[in-house]
Design an enzyme around this catalytic site. Structure first.
Site, PDB file in Angstrom:
ATOM      1  N   CYS A 206       0.934  -1.232   0.019  1.00  0.00           N
ATOM      2  CA  CYS A 206      -0.100   0.077  -0.060  1.00  0.00           C
ATOM      3  C   CYS A 206       0.851   1.344  -0.015  1.00  0.00           C
ATOM      4  CB  CYS A 206      -1.043   0.257   1.263  1.00  0.00           C
ATOM      5  SG  CYS A 206      -2.295  -1.308   1.189  1.00  0.00           S
TER       6      CYS A 206
ATOM      7  N   TRP B 148      -2.767  -2.860  -1.768  1.00  0.00           N
ATOM      8  CA  TRP B 148      -2.280  -4.333  -1.731  1.00  0.00           C
ATOM      9  C   TRP B 148      -3.128  -5.039  -0.679  1.00  0.00           C
ATOM     10  CZ3 TRP B 148      -0.433  -7.994   1.462  1.00  0.00           C
ATOM     11  CH2 TRP B 148       0.144  -9.134   0.838  1.00  0.00           C
TER      12      TRP B 148
ATOM     13  N   GLU C 156      17.001 -19.229  -5.934  1.00  0.00           N
ATOM     14  CA  GLU C 156      16.630 -17.860  -6.447  1.00  0.00           C
ATOM     15  C   GLU C 156      16.111 -17.853  -7.805  1.00  0.00           C
ATOM     16  OE1 GLU C 156      16.004 -14.923  -5.228  1.00  0.00           O
ATOM     17  OE2 GLU C 156      16.474 -13.666  -6.803  1.00  0.00           O
TER      18      GLU C 156
ATOM     19  N   HIS D 244      16.107 -38.299  -3.670  1.00  0.00           N
ATOM     20  CA  HIS D 244      15.255 -38.544  -2.508  1.00  0.00           C
ATOM     21  C   HIS D 244      13.770 -37.904  -2.729  1.00  0.00           C
ATOM     22  CE1 HIS D 244      18.789 -39.670  -0.565  1.00  0.00           C
ATOM     23  NE2 HIS D 244      19.450 -38.622  -0.857  1.00  0.00           N
TER      24      HIS D 244
ATOM     25  N   GLU E 215       7.552 -16.141  -9.500  1.00  0.00           N
ATOM     26  CA  GLU E 215       7.002 -14.770  -9.105  1.00  0.00           C
ATOM     27  C   GLU E 215       6.571 -14.030 -10.605  1.00  0.00           C
ATOM     28  OE1 GLU E 215       9.086 -12.030  -6.954  1.00  0.00           O
ATOM     29  OE2 GLU E 215      10.863 -12.675  -7.434  1.00  0.00           O
TER      30      GLU E 215
ATOM     31  N   LYS F 241      12.413 -16.508  -8.937  1.00  0.00           N
ATOM     32  CA  LYS F 241      12.195 -15.461  -9.860  1.00  0.00           C
ATOM     33  C   LYS F 241      11.168 -15.894 -10.807  1.00  0.00           C
ATOM     34  CE  LYS F 241      13.466 -12.320  -8.696  1.00  0.00           C
ATOM     35  NZ  LYS F 241      14.288 -12.314  -7.547  1.00  0.00           N
TER      36      LYS F 241
ATOM     37  N   ASN G 208      -1.938   2.101   5.541  1.00  0.00           N
ATOM     38  CA  ASN G 208      -0.908   1.064   5.089  1.00  0.00           C
ATOM     39  C   ASN G 208      -0.676   0.178   6.321  1.00  0.00           C
ATOM     40  OD1 ASN G 208       1.199  -0.533   4.235  1.00  0.00           O
ATOM     41  ND2 ASN G 208       2.504   1.105   4.425  1.00  0.00           N
ATOM     42  N   GLY G 209      -0.915  -1.063   6.090  1.00  0.00           N
ATOM     43  CA  GLY G 209      -0.641  -1.829   7.546  1.00  0.00           C
ATOM     44  C   GLY G 209      -2.018  -2.979   7.816  1.00  0.00           C
TER      45      GLY G 209
ATOM     46  N   LYS H  58       6.333  -4.882  -3.544  1.00  0.00           N
ATOM     47  CA  LYS H  58       7.876  -4.816  -3.287  1.00  0.00           C
ATOM     48  C   LYS H  58       8.198  -4.596  -2.006  1.00  0.00           C
ATOM     49  CE  LYS H  58      11.832  -3.684  -5.648  1.00  0.00           C
ATOM     50  NZ  LYS H  58      12.271  -4.985  -5.714  1.00  0.00           N
TER      51      LYS H  58
ATOM     52  N   ARG I 208       4.251  -0.848  -4.387  1.00  0.00           N
ATOM     53  CA  ARG I 208       3.855  -1.098  -3.089  1.00  0.00           C
ATOM     54  C   ARG I 208       2.241  -1.840  -3.164  1.00  0.00           C
ATOM     55  NH1 ARG I 208       6.778   1.470   0.508  1.00  0.00           N
ATOM     56  NH2 ARG I 208       5.156   0.881   2.321  1.00  0.00           N
TER      57      ARG I 208
HETATM   58  C1  F6R Z   1      11.613 -11.597  -4.627  1.00  0.00           C
HETATM   59  C2  F6R Z   1      11.928 -10.622  -3.904  1.00  0.00           C
HETATM   60  C3  F6R Z   1      11.052 -10.695  -2.246  1.00  0.00           C
HETATM   61  C4  F6R Z   1      11.895 -10.038  -1.328  1.00  0.00           C
HETATM   62  C5  F6R Z   1      11.411 -10.145   0.013  1.00  0.00           C
HETATM   63  C6  F6R Z   1      12.164  -9.345   1.197  1.00  0.00           C
HETATM   64  O1  F6R Z   1      12.110 -10.990  -6.170  1.00  0.00           O
HETATM   65  O2  F6R Z   1      11.961  -9.233  -3.872  1.00  0.00           O
HETATM   66  O3  F6R Z   1      11.108 -12.384  -2.089  1.00  0.00           O
HETATM   67  O4  F6R Z   1      13.472 -10.179  -1.310  1.00  0.00           O
HETATM   68  O5  F6R Z   1      10.229  -9.832   0.050  1.00  0.00           O
HETATM   69  O6  F6R Z   1      12.213  -7.903   0.712  1.00  0.00           O
HETATM   70  P1  F6R Z   1      13.476  -7.137   1.152  1.00  0.00           P
HETATM   71  O7  F6R Z   1      14.623  -7.532   0.415  1.00  0.00           O
HETATM   72  O8  F6R Z   1      12.975  -5.494   0.863  1.00  0.00           O
HETATM   73  O9  F6R Z   1      13.332  -7.272   2.735  1.00  0.00           O
END
Ligand code: F6R
Length: 609
Positions: free
Chosen positions: A2, A75, A482, A505, A489, A486, A100-101, A604, A27
């Site tokens: 948000c 969000w 990772e 396994h 997501e 990626k 927000n929250g 984000k 956000r």
């Molecule tokens: C994936 C991604 C998330 C963040 C996670 C932590 O691409 O960006 O998995 O890594 O939400 O966020 P930060 O790094 O801002 O604490």
């Protein structure tokens, strides 16, 4: 999670409130809204489901003119994405709130307000705040006092912006756990979840602390701390520019940010090295004594940042011979933690506002850790402000929800930390060699970026796939994790990362001709072991895609596609091998037609638990 923007000025603020929202879309982007007090003193509101662009269209058709307003991009936490759940929420025609929250006790409050006759039109916790504000204002006839009373009754983490037609010369801001800044202008002042919303409007910001309530007028800002005491907070000058928030020649921020990695790494290196070693100030001027005493390390983070921590563990244990424990922040918080003497507590975060990581830091500060270091990309974030020391990654603003350049610069910071901690295990000559290796890293990434077209062609293979497996061993195992994160997501393909030795396994049962298996295979001590694991996949008809250097001896074949990577030192290989996996996810997402920079259900900055 948000985005909030607020403004009080002598000019019309509608466009500014909407422009700010566009920059905060990272956000949240399931609905958006704006409330303003117009020149006739009426509260006017526009809300739309979907992206901010839809709100802009609606505003073009139904413009509002006014000098005081708040806006919001959402969000969803409570209630589906729908116009009725979009913020601002109102109580009658007087009070509007953006939030927000999460308010944890909203059900109790809602029941009480319902008993008192308040009608609810949404499923959100925020509407409770609007009615509570109305109720307290009725009792006190004092907007600020009512806001203070409301803040005292809310449990959870939240940031609020509130306006009131009965007191139209002030904007009230409340911060408790979720980020909020006050932007300072000339005869006008602002509010935002992130300074990026106000680029071009002001460069001066006050970062509110938890428990702060700001009374924002056109020509005056008064801040009260959690005890209700008037307080002066520092003013920070931001260096953000419009460029950092614009796409330039790129189609998506994610692609732009993948290609910015060499520069981000160069800048981060430039700020952290002296001639032959890591600069003593790289982790903060006062970190030296703490790092010298460190004999254990605990790293806590979420998501991609947690993968960086997993790689760091290999580096710290291999180079510094110091035991390193890595944990997901949301798990760390709820576990009985035993702290070894002289343990350095490290958090990693792109945003510096992730609720679980921040809560873990706060918990750690009550325990017997030697000190708290954060590796973070946002210098003014809560994590940086609340940690004892900080390594600032110089990735620049990262807008795409999928973290790319923040991740690789985090890795660089962590490798520098390992080198720093290895004070007695590697000699001067070895250190100088390592530093030279790091200096060459941005050029290696430039080389890998040249594979972009080749990887784009490869992405076609995934057009009709539902699942994918990523394999790696040793330092490359977290890289595989990772890569899988990626892909899932941004392309919504179900993907899992595995240490290749673990395949037999369980996950081998999934392998058939419909299962692409992606392996990261630089030539290192584990390569022969990995090759045996890849044979297990071939024998079961799996389609193999392998990122490997020429020395690996892995050749293209009918059931194996090899992408040739530059030969690099094993220590920096995780950073180098991350990049093609980012590109692969990006191009697969393009084929799938997803919203690359704003993948569904994600945001984000994860400021809720
Ligand atoms: C994936 C991604 C998330 C963040 C996670 C932590 O691409 O960006 O998995 O890594 O939400 O966020 P930060 O790094 O801002 O604490």
């Amino acid at each position: 999670m948000c985005g909030i923007v607020g403004a009080i000025s002598q000019r019309d603020v509608g466009k500014l409130l909407l422009e700010g929202l566009k920059r905060l879309e990272y956000r949240g982007y399931d609905s958006a809204g704006i409330s303003m007090i117009n020149h006739q003193g009426q509260l006017c509101r526009l809300r739309t489901q979907g992206r901010v662009a839809k709100l802009l269209e609606s505003f073009e058709k139904n413009p509002i003119a006014g000098t005081l307003g708040i806006s919001h991009t959402r969000w969803a936490t409570h209630g589906i994405p729908h116009e009725r759940n979009a913020h601002p929420h109102q109580s009658g025609d007087d009070i509007a709130v953006v939030h927000n929250g999460i308010v944890e006790n909203f059900e109790t409050l809602r029941d009480q307000l319902f008993q008192s006759g308040y009608i609810f039109h949404s499923e959100t916790d925020t509407e409770t705040i609007a009615h509570l504000m109305h109720c307290e204002f009725q009792k006190t006839d004092d907007f600020l006092k009512a806001a203070k009373n409301v803040a005292g009754q809310l449990k959870g983490a939240f940031a609020l912006g509130i306006i009131n037609v009965k007191d139209p010369d002030r904007l009230i801001a409340v911060r408790c756990g979720s980020p909020l800044v006050v932007g300072i202008g000339i005869e006008e002042n602002f509010l935002a979840s992130d300074p990026i919303a106000l680029v071009g409007v002001t460069q001066q910001f006050i970062f509110l602390e938890d428990g702060d309530i700001a009374d924002v007028k056109r020509d005056k800002i008064t801040i009260y701390d959690k005890h209700g005491k008037e307080i002066t907070r520092d003013i920070h000058i931001s260096e953000l520019t419009y460029d950092s928030a614009s796409l330039g020649e790129y189609r998506h921020f994610m692609l732009k940010e993948i290609f910015e990695q060499p520069e981000a790494l160069r800048t981060t290196l430039g700020c952290s090295l002296n001639e032959n070693d890591v600069s003593p100030d790289a982790f903060g001027v006062e970190s030296k004594a703490c790092l010298e005493k460190t004999s254990h390390v605990t790293i806590v983070a979420c998501g991609t940042s947690h993968h960086a921590a997993m790689i760091a563990r290999y580096w710290i244990e291999e180079l510094a011979h110091i035991p390193c424990q890595v944990e997901i922040a949301s798990e760390f918080r709820y576990r009985h933690v035993i702290v070894q003497p002289n343990t350095l507590f490290v958090t990693i975060s792109q945003s510096g506002e992730t609720a679980d990581t921040l809560a873990a830091l706060r918990l750690a500060k009550e325990m017997d850790y030697l000190g708290a270091l954060t590796i973070c990309n946002v210098p003014a974030s809560s994590l940086v402000r609340e940690s004892d020391f900080a390594f600032i990654t110089r990735a620049g603003v990262e807008v795409g929800v999928a973290s790319t350049k923040a991740f690789t610069t985090q890795l660089l910071g962590l490798l520098l930390l390992a080198v720093t901690l290895a004070r007695s295990t590697i000699d001067k000559k070895q250190r100088a060699k390592l530093i030279q290796l790091l200096r060459e890293l941005p050029d290696e990434i430039d080389e890998v970026l040249k594979l972009s077209e080749r990887i784009r062609e490869l992405a076609d293979l995934f057009a009709n796939k539902q699942h994918a497996l990523f394999l790696g061993r040793g330092l490359q195992y977290p890289v595989a994790l990772e890569g899988a994160l990626k892909l899932k997501e941004i392309s919504y393909i179900h993907a899992e990362g595995y240490p290749a030795g673990e395949l037999k396994h369980g996950p081998l049962a999934l392998v058939d001709k419909n299962m692409p298996v992606i392996a990261v295979a630089p030539s290192n001590d584990l390569l022969e072991k990995l090759k045996s694991n890849l044979q297990e996949v071939r024998a079961r008809g799996g389609q193999l895609i392998v990122f490997a250097d020429t020395q690996s001896g892995i050749k293209n074949g009918d059931d194996i596609i090899t992408i040739e990577m530059p030969k690099v030192d094993n220590l920096i290989a995780p950073i180098v091998y991350t990049v093609p996996l980012q590109l692969l996810s990006y191009y697969v997402a393009l084929i799938k037609g997803t919203d690359v920079d704003h993948p569904r259900n994600l945001a984000k900055s994860v400021t809720v638990e």
